[in-house]
Design an enzyme around this catalytic site. Sequence first.
Site, PDB file in Angstrom:
ATOM      1  N   TYR A  59      -3.189  -1.148  14.525  1.00 61.05           N
ATOM      2  CA  TYR A  59      -3.846  -0.836  13.363  1.00 61.05           C
ATOM      3  C   TYR A  59      -4.017   0.469  14.104  1.00 61.05           C
ATOM      4  CZ  TYR A  59      -8.121  -0.433   9.940  1.00 61.05           C
ATOM      5  OH  TYR A  59      -8.652  -0.183   9.386  1.00 61.05           O
ATOM      6  N   SER A  65      -8.196   5.123   8.400  1.00 61.24           N
ATOM      7  CA  SER A  65      -9.216   5.161   9.040  1.00 61.24           C
ATOM      8  C   SER A  65      -9.195   6.296  10.737  1.00 61.24           C
ATOM      9  CB  SER A  65      -9.268   3.397   9.930  1.00 61.24           C
ATOM     10  OG  SER A  65      -9.857   3.394  10.751  1.00 61.24           O
TER      11      SER A  65
END
Length: 314
Positions: free
Chosen positions: A187, A161
Amino acid sequence: MISSTRITTPFGAESTAAEVAAGIDLVGRRAIVTGGASGIGIETARALAGAGARVTLAVRDLEAGRRTAEDIGLTTGNQEIEVARLDLVDQSSVTSFVADWDGPLHILVDNAGVMASPLMRTARGWEMQFATNHLGHFALATGLHRALAAAGGARVVSVSSSAHLRSPVVFDDIHFEGREYEPWSAYGQSKTANVLFAVEGTKRWADDGITINALHPGGIRTNLQRYVSDEELERMRAASGPALPTWKTPEQGAATSVLLATSPLLDGVGGRYFEDCNEAGPNQPGTRNGVAAYALDPDAAAQLWKVSVETLTA
């Protein structure tokens, strides 16, 4: 020697998985898609099946997996869609999945994940996002190494990501035992790990013909954001400025994964990071695209591999 020239393709941000896979023949090849019953996992699996691959949906929810398999079979005409249970945070589940696999594996798409969750820990005390997004997939891929090597020219696709730009892997405290927990930093760290895995895995497995590439799929509204409020998502979009692209459809979000899994342009190419169906350039300060230098650092990649092995075998 693999060329260092940046890979470009005819595809872009609006391309769909089906468009990327058009003309690709995967008949006789086997693929696994983790998280294949939701979000871009469904469309990744659908595109691979549409090209003729025998696809296994590796999912936590078997019923959802069976519904998805039936739908993919109906839409592609390919009935070779299998469903198997896999819980990435449960090492016994990963071990069981690997033990049940028989024969070569041509494509492994590490797609499942969790985003910006509250602080949660596995039974072994690992921070949940790192455990799910990296350690579970690391255990799966290394467990399936022989099957990948047996395929000849196998590809592993590591779904990362742009959030990797939020944090390197903090080796001194990966699991937030001493530092304050922050969901997006956790994350981001796990997504950086996804890129570093591609770097070191390609190096280690080159003699087996296995390549691993990482990617940012783009912004797609899926169940991945179940821990993120609509208000927070919109605040983040506003903070990113007017250049932030619109949401992608799941079909568009799956395109870069499918490109890395199937395109002949990627033959023999590994250890790289892609976005919008093209290899990304270096991140520029103040932007949210490109790849961070720390995510491609070979020393950090080697250290992460060592730490991951030690963590899983402790």
